[in-house]
Scaffold this motif. Structure first.
Motif, PDB file in Angstrom:
ATOM      1  N   VAL A   1       0.841  -1.200   0.000  1.00 46.41           N
ATOM      2  CA  VAL A   1       0.000   0.000   0.000  1.00 46.41           C
ATOM      3  C   VAL A   1       0.875   1.248   0.000  1.00 46.41           C
ATOM      4  CG1 VAL A   1      -1.651   1.340   1.351  1.00 46.41           C
ATOM      5  CG2 VAL A   1      -1.956  -1.131   1.105  1.00 46.41           C
ATOM      6  N   LYS A   2       1.930   1.248   0.821  1.00 46.67           N
ATOM      7  CA  LYS A   2       2.840   2.404   0.890  1.00 46.67           C
ATOM      8  C   LYS A   2       3.519   2.656  -0.456  1.00 46.67           C
ATOM      9  CE  LYS A   2       3.982   2.296   5.843  1.00 46.67           C
ATOM     10  NZ  LYS A   2       2.911   1.384   6.254  1.00 46.67           N
ATOM     11  N   LEU A   3       3.924   1.575  -1.124  1.00 48.05           N
ATOM     12  CA  LEU A   3       4.625   1.741  -2.389  1.00 48.05           C
ATOM     13  C   LEU A   3       3.691   2.204  -3.501  1.00 48.05           C
ATOM     14  CD1 LEU A   3       7.030  -1.350  -2.360  1.00 48.05           C
ATOM     15  CD2 LEU A   3       7.419   0.972  -1.522  1.00 48.05           C
ATOM     16  N   ASP A   4       2.409   2.032  -3.315  1.00 45.92           N
ATOM     17  CA  ASP A   4       1.436   2.544  -4.277  1.00 45.92           C
ATOM     18  C   ASP A   4       1.186   4.038  -4.072  1.00 45.92           C
ATOM     19  OD1 ASP A   4       0.930   0.402  -5.915  1.00 45.92           O
ATOM     20  OD2 ASP A   4      -0.574  -0.466  -4.585  1.00 45.92           O
ATOM     21  N   GLY A   5       1.782   4.594  -3.008  1.00 45.87           N
ATOM     22  CA  GLY A   5       1.638   6.030  -2.762  1.00 45.87           C
ATOM     23  C   GLY A   5       1.249   6.331  -1.340  1.00 45.87           C
TER      24      GLY A   5
ATOM     25  N   GLU B   1       9.683   6.248  -1.407  1.00 48.63           N
ATOM     26  CA  GLU B   1       8.865   7.462  -1.392  1.00 48.63           C
ATOM     27  C   GLU B   1       9.653   8.751  -1.158  1.00 48.63           C
ATOM     28  OE1 GLU B   1       5.451   7.763  -1.955  1.00 48.63           O
ATOM     29  OE2 GLU B   1       5.788   5.748  -2.731  1.00 48.63           O
ATOM     30  N   LEU B   2      10.700   8.684  -0.314  1.00 43.30           N
ATOM     31  CA  LEU B   2      11.453   9.901  -0.019  1.00 43.30           C
ATOM     32  C   LEU B   2      12.690  10.042  -0.904  1.00 43.30           C
ATOM     33  CD1 LEU B   2      11.374  10.415   3.854  1.00 43.30           C
ATOM     34  CD2 LEU B   2      10.005  11.510   2.093  1.00 43.30           C
ATOM     35  N   LEU B   3      13.503   8.983  -0.962  1.00 45.62           N
ATOM     36  CA  LEU B   3      14.710   9.035  -1.787  1.00 45.62           C
ATOM     37  C   LEU B   3      14.407   8.792  -3.260  1.00 45.62           C
ATOM     38  CD1 LEU B   3      17.130   7.072   0.570  1.00 45.62           C
ATOM     39  CD2 LEU B   3      16.776   9.539   0.394  1.00 45.62           C
ATOM     40  N   ARG B   4      13.268   8.148  -3.518  1.00 43.13           N
ATOM     41  CA  ARG B   4      12.820   7.886  -4.880  1.00 43.13           C
ATOM     42  C   ARG B   4      13.905   7.184  -5.709  1.00 43.13           C
ATOM     43  NH1 ARG B   4       8.008  10.360  -5.409  1.00 43.13           N
ATOM     44  NH2 ARG B   4       7.975  10.133  -7.678  1.00 43.13           N
ATOM     45  N   LEU B   5      14.440   6.116  -5.133  1.00 41.41           N
ATOM     46  CA  LEU B   5      15.483   5.342  -5.812  1.00 41.41           C
ATOM     47  C   LEU B   5      14.912   4.676  -7.066  1.00 41.41           C
ATOM     48  CD1 LEU B   5      17.106   3.649  -2.691  1.00 41.41           C
ATOM     49  CD2 LEU B   5      17.914   5.671  -3.924  1.00 41.41           C
ATOM     50  N   ASP B   6      15.640   4.821  -8.170  1.00 37.98           N
ATOM     51  CA  ASP B   6      15.151   4.301  -9.446  1.00 37.98           C
ATOM     52  C   ASP B   6      14.871   2.805  -9.393  1.00 37.98           C
ATOM     53  OD1 ASP B   6      15.201   6.796 -10.606  1.00 37.98           O
ATOM     54  OD2 ASP B   6      17.175   6.518 -11.548  1.00 37.98           O
ATOM     55  N   ALA B   7      15.769   2.057  -8.759  1.00 42.32           N
ATOM     56  CA  ALA B   7      15.607   0.602  -8.717  1.00 42.32           C
ATOM     57  C   ALA B   7      14.297   0.207  -8.045  1.00 42.32           C
ATOM     58  CB  ALA B   7      16.790  -0.035  -7.992  1.00 42.32           C
ATOM     59  N   LEU B   8      13.888   0.972  -7.040  1.00 38.33           N
ATOM     60  CA  LEU B   8      12.629   0.695  -6.361  1.00 38.33           C
ATOM     61  C   LEU B   8      11.440   1.268  -7.119  1.00 38.33           C
ATOM     62  CD1 LEU B   8      13.670   1.351  -2.643  1.00 38.33           C
ATOM     63  CD2 LEU B   8      13.307  -0.859  -3.755  1.00 38.33           C
ATOM     64  N   ARG B   9      11.602   2.476  -7.656  1.00 42.36           N
ATOM     65  CA  ARG B   9      10.487   3.125  -8.362  1.00 42.36           C
ATOM     66  C   ARG B   9      10.135   2.385  -9.654  1.00 42.36           C
ATOM     67  NH1 ARG B   9       7.750   6.820  -5.410  1.00 42.36           N
ATOM     68  NH2 ARG B   9       7.054   7.741  -7.365  1.00 42.36           N
ATOM     69  N   ASP B  10      11.133   1.740 -10.270  1.00 43.64           N
ATOM     70  CA  ASP B  10      10.893   1.059 -11.542  1.00 43.64           C
ATOM     71  C   ASP B  10      10.244  -0.308 -11.361  1.00 43.64           C
ATOM     72  OD1 ASP B  10      12.025   3.210 -12.810  1.00 43.64           O
ATOM     73  OD2 ASP B  10      13.974   2.255 -13.146  1.00 43.64           O
ATOM     74  N   ALA B  11      10.273  -0.844 -10.146  1.00 44.14           N
ATOM     75  CA  ALA B  11       9.746  -2.190  -9.902  1.00 44.14           C
ATOM     76  C   ALA B  11       8.294  -2.117  -9.412  1.00 44.14           C
ATOM     77  CB  ALA B  11      10.603  -2.911  -8.865  1.00 44.14           C
ATOM     78  N   PRO B  12       7.438  -3.025  -9.875  1.00 42.99           N
ATOM     79  CA  PRO B  12       6.067  -3.072  -9.355  1.00 42.99           C
ATOM     80  C   PRO B  12       6.088  -3.431  -7.865  1.00 42.99           C
ATOM     81  CG  PRO B  12       6.292  -4.401 -11.345  1.00 42.99           C
ATOM     82  CD  PRO B  12       7.684  -4.038 -10.906  1.00 42.99           C
TER      83      PRO B  12
ATOM     84  N   GLU C   1       4.299  -5.425  -6.257  1.00 38.39           N
ATOM     85  CA  GLU C   1       4.141  -6.867  -6.051  1.00 38.39           C
ATOM     86  C   GLU C   1       5.480  -7.593  -6.165  1.00 38.39           C
ATOM     87  OE1 GLU C   1       2.480  -5.478  -9.079  1.00 38.39           O
ATOM     88  OE2 GLU C   1       1.273  -4.488  -7.532  1.00 38.39           O
ATOM     89  N   ARG C   2       6.352  -7.117  -7.074  1.00 35.49           N
ATOM     90  CA  ARG C   2       7.658  -7.757  -7.249  1.00 35.49           C
ATOM     91  C   ARG C   2       8.545  -7.486  -6.035  1.00 35.49           C
ATOM     92  NH1 ARG C   2      10.422 -11.999  -8.424  1.00 35.49           N
ATOM     93  NH2 ARG C   2      12.477 -11.626  -9.379  1.00 35.49           N
ATOM     94  N   ILE C   3       8.471  -6.278  -5.501  1.00 38.44           N
ATOM     95  CA  ILE C   3       9.270  -5.939  -4.313  1.00 38.44           C
ATOM     96  C   ILE C   3       8.864  -6.812  -3.134  1.00 38.44           C
ATOM     97  CG2 ILE C   3       9.762  -4.121  -2.629  1.00 38.44           C
ATOM     98  CD1 ILE C   3       9.500  -2.103  -4.920  1.00 38.44           C
ATOM     99  N   THR C   4       7.570  -6.929  -2.891  1.00 45.03           N
ATOM    100  CA  THR C   4       7.126  -7.740  -1.752  1.00 45.03           C
ATOM    101  C   THR C   4       7.416  -9.228  -1.985  1.00 45.03           C
ATOM    102  OG1 THR C   4       4.870  -7.862  -2.667  1.00 45.03           O
ATOM    103  CG2 THR C   4       5.328  -6.106  -1.083  1.00 45.03           C
ATOM    104  N   GLU C   5       7.353  -9.661  -3.252  1.00 43.15           N
ATOM    105  CA  GLU C   5       7.675 -11.055  -3.571  1.00 43.15           C
ATOM    106  C   GLU C   5       9.127 -11.373  -3.232  1.00 43.15           C
ATOM    107  OE1 GLU C   5       7.921 -13.981  -7.513  1.00 43.15           O
ATOM    108  OE2 GLU C   5       7.181 -11.923  -7.688  1.00 43.15           O
TER     109      GLU C   5
END
Length: 202
Positions: free
Chosen positions: A102-106, A167-178, A180-184
């Motif tokens: 939920v957090k990663l969705d905004g 959300e704060l640093l807006r790292l590309d590696a995290l922002r580019d991943a869905p 669901e993939r991060i939590t997986e």
């Protein structure tokens, strides 16, 4: 035409408290912790500043309520108490991952302001530390075994750190991943932390 029922004193109090809290969330999100004052919150909520203090006690306590620093810690018991001894660690992990998704969705503006404030302002940081220490104690009770408190801290800090990076640093590696993939990818790592014995202890 019948008149609407009059609110009881308790209902009026709850409405006033909710209005104050809404104003506090809006101002903390827009101005941050340091620039938000009790007087400003009272003005926005159309109440006397003394009433804000009466309901919430201090700016620090109002911030803690407005920021809502609670984290999901697995299933609640039948009595509604927070997670603790006897809770299912697997359910705890899924709850943390769901909240992270939920957090990663905004994140809401208030949550973003909370993260910024706890990293830059000593008082806000202390409030966040106290809240997170409480969550660590709850989760460690659910985990049990060796290093339960350390493993609980790693669980919580991992999920909070990912949210900060996204959300704060807006790292590309995290922002580019869905999300669901991060939590997986996180799930196996978190499962390792809930194990009562690490591979080297077995």
């Amino acid at each position: 035409m019948s008149e609407p029922p009059r609110l009881t004193r308790t209902e009026r109090r709850r409405q006033t408290e909710a209005r104050i809290l809404d104003s506090a969330r809006k101002l903390f999100a827009r101005l941050g912790y340091e620039r938000t004052t009790i007087r400003a919150v009272a003005g926005d909520a159309r109440v006397d500043p003394a009433l804000v203090m009466q309901y919430y006690g201090s700016k620090q306590k109002l911030f803690a309520r407005a920021a809502d620093l609670r984290l999901p810690t697995g299933r609640e018991g039948e009595d509604g108490d927070p997670a603790g001894s006897g809770r299912d660690p697997e359910a705890l992990i899924e709850s943390l991952l769901t909240a992270l998704g939920v957090k990663l969705d905004g994140l809401p503006a208030t949550s973003l302001a909370t993260l910024r404030s706890m990293l830059t302002h000593p008082e806000a940081g202390q409030i966040a530390r106290e809240a997170l220490d409480g969550h660590i104690a709850e989760v460690s009770g659910a985990l049990g075994g060796a290093d339960a408190r350390l493993r609980a801290a790693l669980l919580i800090c991992t999920t909070v750190g990912v949210a900060i990076g996204h959300e704060l640093l807006r790292l590309d590696a995290l922002r580019d991943a869905p999300p669901e993939r991060i939590t997986e990818l996180l799930r196996p790592a978190l499962r390792t932390l809930i194990a009562r014995e690490t591979p080297q202890d077995a």
